[in-house]
Design a protein around this motif. Structure first.
Motif, PDB file in Angstrom:
ATOM      1  N   ALA A   1      -7.167   3.799  -5.487  1.00  0.00           N
ATOM      2  CA  ALA A   1      -6.712   5.159  -5.194  1.00  0.00           C
ATOM      3  C   ALA A   1      -6.759   5.458  -3.703  1.00  0.00           C
ATOM      4  CB  ALA A   1      -7.582   6.147  -5.960  1.00  0.00           C
ATOM      5  N   ASP A   2      -7.540   4.685  -2.974  1.00  0.00           N
ATOM      6  CA  ASP A   2      -7.668   4.931  -1.535  1.00  0.00           C
ATOM      7  C   ASP A   2      -6.658   4.108  -0.745  1.00  0.00           C
ATOM      8  OD1 ASP A   2      -8.738   2.495  -2.122  1.00  0.00           O
ATOM      9  OD2 ASP A   2     -10.393   2.670  -0.670  1.00  0.00           O
ATOM     10  N   ARG A   3      -5.548   3.769  -1.391  1.00  0.00           N
ATOM     11  CA  ARG A   3      -4.583   2.896  -0.705  1.00  0.00           C
ATOM     12  C   ARG A   3      -4.050   3.516   0.580  1.00  0.00           C
ATOM     13  NH1 ARG A   3       0.696   4.437  -2.448  1.00  0.00           N
ATOM     14  NH2 ARG A   3       0.579   5.860  -4.200  1.00  0.00           N
ATOM     15  N   GLY A   4      -3.980   4.852   0.613  1.00  0.00           N
ATOM     16  CA  GLY A   4      -3.535   5.517   1.838  1.00  0.00           C
ATOM     17  C   GLY A   4      -4.473   5.197   2.993  1.00  0.00           C
ATOM     18  N   LEU A   5      -5.762   5.305   2.727  1.00  0.00           N
ATOM     19  CA  LEU A   5      -6.746   5.007   3.771  1.00  0.00           C
ATOM     20  C   LEU A   5      -6.706   3.542   4.165  1.00  0.00           C
ATOM     21  CD1 LEU A   5      -9.834   7.088   2.588  1.00  0.00           C
ATOM     22  CD2 LEU A   5      -8.377   7.479   4.588  1.00  0.00           C
ATOM     23  N   LYS A   6      -6.542   2.679   3.146  1.00  0.00           N
ATOM     24  CA  LYS A   6      -6.477   1.245   3.444  1.00  0.00           C
ATOM     25  C   LYS A   6      -5.305   0.953   4.370  1.00  0.00           C
ATOM     26  CE  LYS A   6      -8.808  -0.628  -0.547  1.00  0.00           C
ATOM     27  NZ  LYS A   6      -8.727  -0.623  -1.996  1.00  0.00           N
TER      28      LYS A   6
ATOM     29  N   LEU B   1       0.832  -1.202   0.000  1.00  0.00           N
ATOM     30  CA  LEU B   1       0.000   0.000   0.000  1.00  0.00           C
ATOM     31  C   LEU B   1       0.872   1.260   0.000  1.00  0.00           C
ATOM     32  CD1 LEU B   1      -2.729  -1.133   2.536  1.00  0.00           C
ATOM     33  CD2 LEU B   1      -3.009  -0.807   0.071  1.00  0.00           C
ATOM     34  N   ALA B   2       1.996   1.190   0.707  1.00  0.00           N
ATOM     35  CA  ALA B   2       2.858   2.373   0.801  1.00  0.00           C
ATOM     36  C   ALA B   2       3.587   2.625  -0.510  1.00  0.00           C
ATOM     37  CB  ALA B   2       3.864   2.184   1.936  1.00  0.00           C
ATOM     38  N   SER B   3       4.085   1.564  -1.110  1.00  0.00           N
ATOM     39  CA  SER B   3       4.832   1.775  -2.353  1.00  0.00           C
ATOM     40  C   SER B   3       4.551   0.680  -3.373  1.00  0.00           C
ATOM     41  CB  SER B   3       6.334   1.847  -2.070  1.00  0.00           C
ATOM     42  OG  SER B   3       6.690   0.863  -1.116  1.00  0.00           O
ATOM     43  N   PRO B   4       3.458   0.856  -4.126  1.00  0.00           N
ATOM     44  CA  PRO B   4       3.133  -0.106  -5.173  1.00  0.00           C
ATOM     45  C   PRO B   4       4.261  -0.157  -6.208  1.00  0.00           C
ATOM     46  CG  PRO B   4       1.352   1.485  -4.860  1.00  0.00           C
ATOM     47  CD  PRO B   4       2.519   1.972  -4.074  1.00  0.00           C
ATOM     48  N   ALA B   5       4.562  -1.383  -6.677  1.00  0.00           N
ATOM     49  CA  ALA B   5       5.704  -1.557  -7.577  1.00  0.00           C
ATOM     50  C   ALA B   5       5.494  -0.858  -8.914  1.00  0.00           C
ATOM     51  CB  ALA B   5       5.969  -3.039  -7.794  1.00  0.00           C
ATOM     52  N   ASP B   6       4.262  -0.835  -9.399  1.00  0.00           N
ATOM     53  CA  ASP B   6       4.027  -0.212 -10.711  1.00  0.00           C
ATOM     54  C   ASP B   6       2.571   0.261 -10.811  1.00  0.00           C
ATOM     55  OD1 ASP B   6       2.524  -2.500 -11.058  1.00  0.00           O
ATOM     56  OD2 ASP B   6       4.062  -3.510 -12.254  1.00  0.00           O
ATOM     57  N   ASP B   7       2.225   0.772 -11.980  1.00  0.00           N
ATOM     58  CA  ASP B   7       0.872   1.289 -12.194  1.00  0.00           C
ATOM     59  C   ASP B   7      -0.198   0.227 -11.999  1.00  0.00           C
ATOM     60  OD1 ASP B   7       1.610   3.793 -12.604  1.00  0.00           O
ATOM     61  OD2 ASP B   7       1.274   3.833 -14.796  1.00  0.00           O
ATOM     62  N   PHE B   8       0.113  -0.976 -12.493  1.00  0.00           N
ATOM     63  CA  PHE B   8      -0.879  -2.055 -12.377  1.00  0.00           C
ATOM     64  C   PHE B   8      -1.224  -2.295 -10.908  1.00  0.00           C
ATOM     65  CE2 PHE B   8      -1.533  -6.544 -11.394  1.00  0.00           C
ATOM     66  CZ  PHE B   8      -2.716  -6.760 -12.065  1.00  0.00           C
ATOM     67  N   VAL B   9      -0.188  -2.414 -10.078  1.00  0.00           N
ATOM     68  CA  VAL B   9      -0.433  -2.667  -8.656  1.00  0.00           C
ATOM     69  C   VAL B   9      -1.159  -1.480  -8.025  1.00  0.00           C
ATOM     70  CG1 VAL B   9       0.630  -3.124  -6.418  1.00  0.00           C
ATOM     71  CG2 VAL B   9       1.570  -4.189  -8.481  1.00  0.00           C
ATOM     72  N   ALA B  10      -0.730  -0.278  -8.369  1.00  0.00           N
ATOM     73  CA  ALA B  10      -1.359   0.922  -7.802  1.00  0.00           C
ATOM     74  C   ALA B  10      -2.844   0.953  -8.152  1.00  0.00           C
ATOM     75  CB  ALA B  10      -0.662   2.171  -8.337  1.00  0.00           C
TER      76      ALA B  10
END
Ligand SMILES: Nc1ncnc2c1ncn2[C@@H]1O[C@H](COP(=O)(O)OP(=O)(O)OP(=O)(O)O)[C@@H](O)[C@H]1O
Ligand SMILES: [Mg+2]
Lengths: 329, 239
Positions: free
Chosen positions: A253-258, A239-248
């Motif tokens: 987009a709410d990965r910060g909240l997750k 969640l903090a650092s997705p490896a690439d666009d696909f993972v992100a």
């Protein structure tokens, strides 16, 4: 005593995929391509990814329901190719979305299938069944009922403990909670985590629900189409650092909240409670940061008073502190 | 060559009752007198003919269904043969066999078995095919071997369909076996033929025919009972 532990009762095993490739005949793309990953003993590894990414295939390679073409998979250092497929499967718990309970057997008999195949003494089987029925919150009387007499959630519970019955070192679970309503699903996820605390197995868990993966996984393996591993890491790191666009894109987009949902207030440093604003809302140390943030936003408050179990003030949480946490790698 | 047995006169056991000499609809005294000598042995023979035919037919059909369950291409040829045997009129089938096996019980059994095959094969296979895929997948994944899956999972789950097939096959054979007396003078067909040939002796005709019907009904009820006993899980629904 020590011997029994060494013999594997309740123990877990490390699973290693090294450069594993599976091609279905007549298919152009590989279902699993050059997959390498290590699942440490006793951890839950969640395979996640879009439909067709090869999650189920990768999981079924482990109990040899599907044979791979290249590479190797080892359990506790032994290649699964060297083991008899049937013996291997009897040592691996297996749970599927459709559950697959045997309709002509009672709950008790369903749970006892593998212990019986392994020739456990009758008394030990009886005790194990009773233990599991209780562990999973069914009534003792449910043992003599047939699957058709149970609710969907109860059936899935039985499917879960049936897989645990012979104390396998490894569990494979393919979308086991996928067909349940959100409330039952949440409850079973919690029960599963509780069971995992009691009987630590090495678990490979397949889902296409990223929230389920974050909640359950010690590590998450994100697969993309073609069976390629996109990222393999702890939920927080993904969640903090997705490896690439696909993972992100996949984590959302709410990965910060997750990410905030992964941590409780008890796990972070709080501000000192000097000069508590009298009208500040209160919450407990067990609240997730995400829920705490939500509380501040809905109450329109800048600060939150955090109290421990005995009601003592433990500290203060500010919106500023939360955003600084989000910025951490 | 085969043909109807030589005509007999209405059996006269000392003073035949008026009812018998008048050939009234039904004479209980005749039945009472001839129970031990004629009717009961015929009933038991009939039962034996039926049991042998259904048992052997079931073994063949079951084995074929076990094979067809995995090898789909076996299903069609077997169904075709079964259907052919099933549709040939029984008298014709008996006659076709006589040159090979003569006027014997073997001829009768072969023909009767032939009639059971289609029903038993179709039902057993349907039972296997109705076993849910997820159940098989779970069984395989839990480490059951092929044979364990067959006997512990597939056969028990196919039992309702298998039992349904056995009921139809049994009733069919009980009915058809009366015609068998045409070839081999035994079973309930024997008194029926004799009654027809003695100017249609009504009492014997009705008594033997009635016994055949009773046997069929009884066998069916018995099989229903067996089915309930062996598939307790199929009855109980969610409460
Ligand atoms: N038995 C099979 N024969 C041929 N191709 C298959 C077979 N099983 C799966 N595939 C293909 O392999 C790929 C991966 O399938 P798999 O079932 O592993 O995906 P998945 O990630 O589990 O998807 P889902 O989330 O839909 O369950 C897909 O393209 C699928 O069509
Ligand atoms: Mg899948």
């Amino acid at each position: 005593m020590a011997d029994r532990k060494a013999a594997g009762a309740g123990a877990a095993a490390e699973i290693v995929f090294s450069h594993v490739t599976k091609h279905y005949p007549g298919r152009r793309a590989a279902a699993v391509k050059d997959l390498s990953l290590v699942v440490p003993a006793g951890e839950i590894c969640v395979l996640v990814g879009p439909s067709g990414a090869g999650k189920t295939t990768a999981m079924k390679l482990v109990n040899r329901l599907i044979d791979f073409d290249e590479g190797d998979i080892t359990i506790d250092g032994r290649s699964i190719r060297e083991l008899d497929a049937v013996e291997l499967r009897r040592g691996i718990g297996y749970v599927i979305q459709q559950i697959g309970l045997f309709p002509h057997m009672t709950v008790g008999d369903n749970i006892a299938v593998v212990p019986r195949l392994l020739g456990w003494p009758k008394q030990r089987i009886r005790e194990r069944v009773a233990e599991l029925v209780e562990l999973v919150g069914l009534e003792a009387g449910d043992r003599d009922r047939y699957p058709s007499q149970l609710s969907g959630g109860q059936r899935q519970r039985v499917g879960l403990v049936r897989a645990l019955a012979a104390e396998p070192k490894v569990m494979l679970m393919d979308e086991p909670f996928g067909a349940l309503d959100p409330i039952t699903r949440d409850r079973l996820q919690n029960e599963f985590l509780r069971l995992h605390e009691v009987e630590r197995k090495t678990v490979i868990f397949v889902t296409h629900d990223i929230d389920e993966a974050i909640k359950l996984g010690d590590r998450i393996a994100i697969l993309r189409e073609g069976g390629v591993l996109a990222q393999y890491d702890a939920p927080d790191a993904i969640l903090a650092s997705p490896a690439d666009d696909f993972v992100a894109r996949f984590v959302g987009a709410d990965r910060g909240l997750k990410r905030l949902a992964l941590r409780r207030l008890s796990e972070i440093e709080l501000d000192s409670p000097n000069g508590i604003p009298p009208d500040a809302p209160r919450t407990s140390l067990q609240t997730t940061i995400r829920d705490a943030l939500s509380l501040m936003l809905t109450e329109g408050a800048e600060n939150l008073v955090v109290v421990d179990d005995s009601g003592e003030v433990a500290g203060l949480l500010s919106v500023g502190r939360v955003s600084r946490l989000l910025a951490e790698p | 060559m085969s043909g109807p047995p030589p005509p007999v006169v209405i059996p006269n056991f000392g003073g035949a009752s008026k009812c018998v000499t008048n050939n009234d609809l039904f004479c209980a005294d005749w039945v009472q007198h001839n129970w031990g000598s004629t009717l009961q042995p015929a009933l038991l023979e009939h039962l034996r003919l039926t049991l042998i035919a259904v048992a052997i037919g079931f073994v063949i059909a079951f084995a074929a269904a076990v094979v067809a369950r995995r090898l789909r291409f076996v299903e069609h040829p077997f169904t075709l043969v079964g259907a052919l045997l099933y549709t040939i009129p029984s008298i014709a089938l008996f006659q076709l066999l006589v040159p090979f096996t003569g006027l014997t019980e073997t001829t009768v059994e072969i023909a009767l078995i032939g009639y059971t095959l289609l029903i038993l094969f179709r039902n057993t296979l349907a039972g296997f095919q109705a076993v849910p895929e997820d159940v098989l997948e779970a069984a395989r994944g839990m480490g059951l071997r092929g044979r364990e899956i067959l006997w512990r999972i597939e056969v028990p789950l196919a039992l309702p369909a298998i039992m349904a097939g056995l009921r139809i096959a049994t009733v069919t054979v009980i009915s058809l076996a009366t015609v068998a007396a045409f070839i081999d003078d035994e079973g309930l067909g024997s008194p029926i033929f004799r009654a027809i040939q003695s100017n249609v002796f009504k009492t014997e005709l009705f008594a033997a025919g009635g016994l055949a019907v009773a046997l069929a009904l009884f066998a069916d009820a018995f099989l229903v009972l067996v089915q309930r006993l062996v598939t307790p899980w199929a009855r109980r629904e969610r409460t």
